[in-house]
Design an enzyme around this catalytic site. Structure first.
Site, short mmCIF file in Angstrom:
data_model
loop_
_atom_site.label_atom_id
_atom_site.label_comp_id
_atom_site.label_asym_id
_atom_site.label_seq_id
_atom_site.Cartn_x
_atom_site.Cartn_y
_atom_site.Cartn_z
N HIS A 139 -8.70 -26.00 0.85
CA HIS A 139 -9.70 -26.44 1.83
C HIS A 139 -10.56 -25.27 2.30
O HIS A 139 -11.77 -25.40 2.48
CB HIS A 139 -9.01 -27.07 3.04
CG HIS A 139 -8.40 -28.40 2.80
ND1 HIS A 139 -9.15 -29.50 2.40
CD2 HIS A 139 -7.11 -28.83 2.91
CE1 HIS A 139 -8.34 -30.55 2.29
NE2 HIS A 139 -7.12 -30.17 2.59
N TYR A 177 -8.28 -33.83 12.36
CA TYR A 177 -7.73 -33.39 11.07
C TYR A 177 -8.35 -32.04 10.67
O TYR A 177 -9.56 -31.87 10.67
CB TYR A 177 -8.06 -34.46 10.03
CG TYR A 177 -7.27 -34.39 8.75
CD1 TYR A 177 -5.89 -34.59 8.74
CD2 TYR A 177 -7.90 -34.18 7.53
CE1 TYR A 177 -5.17 -34.57 7.57
CE2 TYR A 177 -7.19 -34.15 6.34
CZ TYR A 177 -5.82 -34.34 6.37
OH TYR A 177 -5.11 -34.32 5.19
N SER A 184 -1.12 -31.99 11.22
CA SER A 184 -2.35 -31.80 10.44
C SER A 184 -3.50 -31.25 11.27
O SER A 184 -4.41 -30.61 10.74
CB SER A 184 -2.80 -33.13 9.83
OG SER A 184 -1.73 -33.82 9.26
N ARG A 240 -2.68 -25.22 -2.24
CA ARG A 240 -3.09 -26.61 -1.97
C ARG A 240 -3.87 -26.69 -0.66
O ARG A 240 -5.08 -26.92 -0.67
CB ARG A 240 -1.87 -27.53 -1.96
CG ARG A 240 -2.22 -29.02 -2.10
CD ARG A 240 -2.69 -29.67 -0.82
NE ARG A 240 -1.70 -29.59 0.25
CZ ARG A 240 -1.96 -29.89 1.50
NH1 ARG A 240 -3.17 -30.29 1.88
NH2 ARG A 240 -1.02 -29.77 2.43
N ASP A 241 -3.22 -26.47 0.47
CA ASP A 241 -3.95 -26.48 1.74
C ASP A 241 -4.99 -25.36 1.75
O ASP A 241 -6.08 -25.49 2.31
CB ASP A 241 -2.98 -26.30 2.92
CG ASP A 241 -3.42 -27.10 4.15
OD1 ASP A 241 -4.63 -27.12 4.43
OD2 ASP A 241 -2.55 -27.69 4.82
N HIS A 275 -0.29 -26.29 11.58
CA HIS A 275 -1.60 -25.62 11.54
C HIS A 275 -1.75 -24.80 12.81
O HIS A 275 -1.16 -25.12 13.85
CB HIS A 275 -2.74 -26.63 11.39
CG HIS A 275 -2.94 -27.07 9.98
ND1 HIS A 275 -3.86 -26.50 9.13
CD2 HIS A 275 -2.30 -28.02 9.25
CE1 HIS A 275 -3.80 -27.09 7.94
NE2 HIS A 275 -2.85 -28.01 7.99
N HIS A 324 5.29 -29.08 8.83
CA HIS A 324 4.05 -28.47 8.34
C HIS A 324 3.14 -28.25 9.53
O HIS A 324 2.75 -29.20 10.21
CB HIS A 324 3.39 -29.42 7.33
CG HIS A 324 2.04 -29.01 6.85
ND1 HIS A 324 1.84 -28.42 5.62
CD2 HIS A 324 0.80 -29.12 7.41
CE1 HIS A 324 0.54 -28.19 5.44
NE2 HIS A 324 -0.11 -28.60 6.52
#
Length: 336
Positions: free
Chosen positions: A17, A287, A167, A13-14, A198, A196
């Site tokens: 990107h 983001y 995010s 999913r991520d 990054h 979650h």
């Protein structure tokens, strides 16, 4: 630590990107099999922007939503399959279809101050009997106290788990500690807490460990960090650290290492790494999925994409406002 940590894998999913949403059916099947075999508890699979995300605005995926979800369900023998839904991009019809196709976990995502828009979607997911998760994105953009109030809303709507979501990869360890500890100490004890991360500031694994220490028991990760910006918490790195710390989980270290090295890295169109653009995302708090959009706009209009991202940060853009990027690039080019 007696708690077992559940790993929610976001490679499909991520990770969309980082590959412009172009995973093929064959790649989805192969990745699902190795992620499932490695011991991941949940595998999330949708367009990078969730259900309904395949569009001119966010980029069309190579495969249909149905193909992405069904292929993941068919190849996951042990893990649950999750879908992401951002209200306004995805609607309840999308959620119902995903459930029909076999998804059993619904992650309903909003900006960190806009939990109100998730009430119908969280309620429907709970009504369908799905493992229902509230996902508070860009959590660095509000205070820990306000994040708690938004989390309580999601809990009241029926979410059994609420996530603090970094995010932009902009949170430091103290920021994670403050947010996760408040959630864990003030939500119902039956409500699980997730994180979650990054890696834009090179803190994804460290932040995930801090979240676990503060009471989170669901952690997102992806093979080789595959995801927006500098990527997500890398599964193989996280598992190695958890093993060293004696923290209980279900993943096999060697299998995650091999999957990352032999399968995931060769699929990357652009190395998922901390470079000057992804570092700018974390530094300015933008983001993470804006990276490729800013990179393309910078080339098209002859401006530094770091300036685009900095201006976007000043404007307070949130997820879903990728269309601002071209306008900013045009303004910067005109002002040269």
């Amino acid at each position: 630590m007696s708690r077992k940590i559940l790993i929610n894998d976001v490679t499909l999913r991520d990770g969309m990107h980082a590959i412009r949403h172009q995973y093929s059916k064959e790649q989805i099947a192969e990745l699902t099999r190795v992620i499932d075999d490695s011991g991941a508890d949940i595998i999330e699979a949708t367009h990078g922007d969730g259900l309904g995300g395949s569009s001119i605005q966010y980029g069309f995926s190579k495969e249909s939503e149905e193909t992405i979800i069904r292929t993941t369900v068919e190849n996951a023998k042990n893990a649950k399959v999750a879908v992401l839904l951002l209200p306004g991009i995805g609607v309840i019809d999308h959620l119902e279809r995903a459930h029909e196709w076999g998804a059993s976990v619904a992650r309903v995502a909003t900006h960190c101050t806009e939990a109100d828009v998730s009430e119908q979607h969280i309620g429907k997911a709970a009504e369908l009997g799905m493992d229902t998760v509230g996902f508070l994105m860009m959590s660095h953009r509000t205070s820990p106290e306000n994040l708690l109030e938004e989390a309580k809303k999601m809990e009241s709507y029926g979410a059994g788990t609420v996530y603090a979501v970094d995010s932009a990869g902009a949170l430091t360890m103290d920021g994670v500690k403050e947010r996760v500890s408040l959630l864990r100490n003030n939500l119902d004890q039956k409500t699980e807490v997730g994180f979650h991360g990054h890696n834009n500031l090179s803190l994804a694994v460290a932040n995930s460990v801090v979240a676990i220490e503060e009471g989170a028991n669901r952690i997102d990760s992806s093979l080789a960090g595959m995801g927006a910006g500098a990527g997500n918490t890398a599964t193989e790195q996280l598992v190695a650290v958890l093993d060293r710390m004696g923290i209980d989980h279900n993943l096999d270290l060697y299998k995650t290492m091999d999957a990352a090295e032999n399968l995931m890295k060769p699929m990357m169109e652009r190395p998922v790494q901390i470079d000057r653009l992804s570092l700018t995302l974390g530094y300015t708090g933008v983001y993470s999925s804006f990276l490729l959009f800013a990179e393309r706009a910078g080339k098209e209009y002859g401006v530094d994409p770091r300036d685009i991202l900095t201006r976007i940060a000043e404007m307070g853009a949130v997820g879903g406002q990728e269309d601002w990027i071209v306008g900013v690039a045009q303004e910067l080019a005109a002002g040269k």
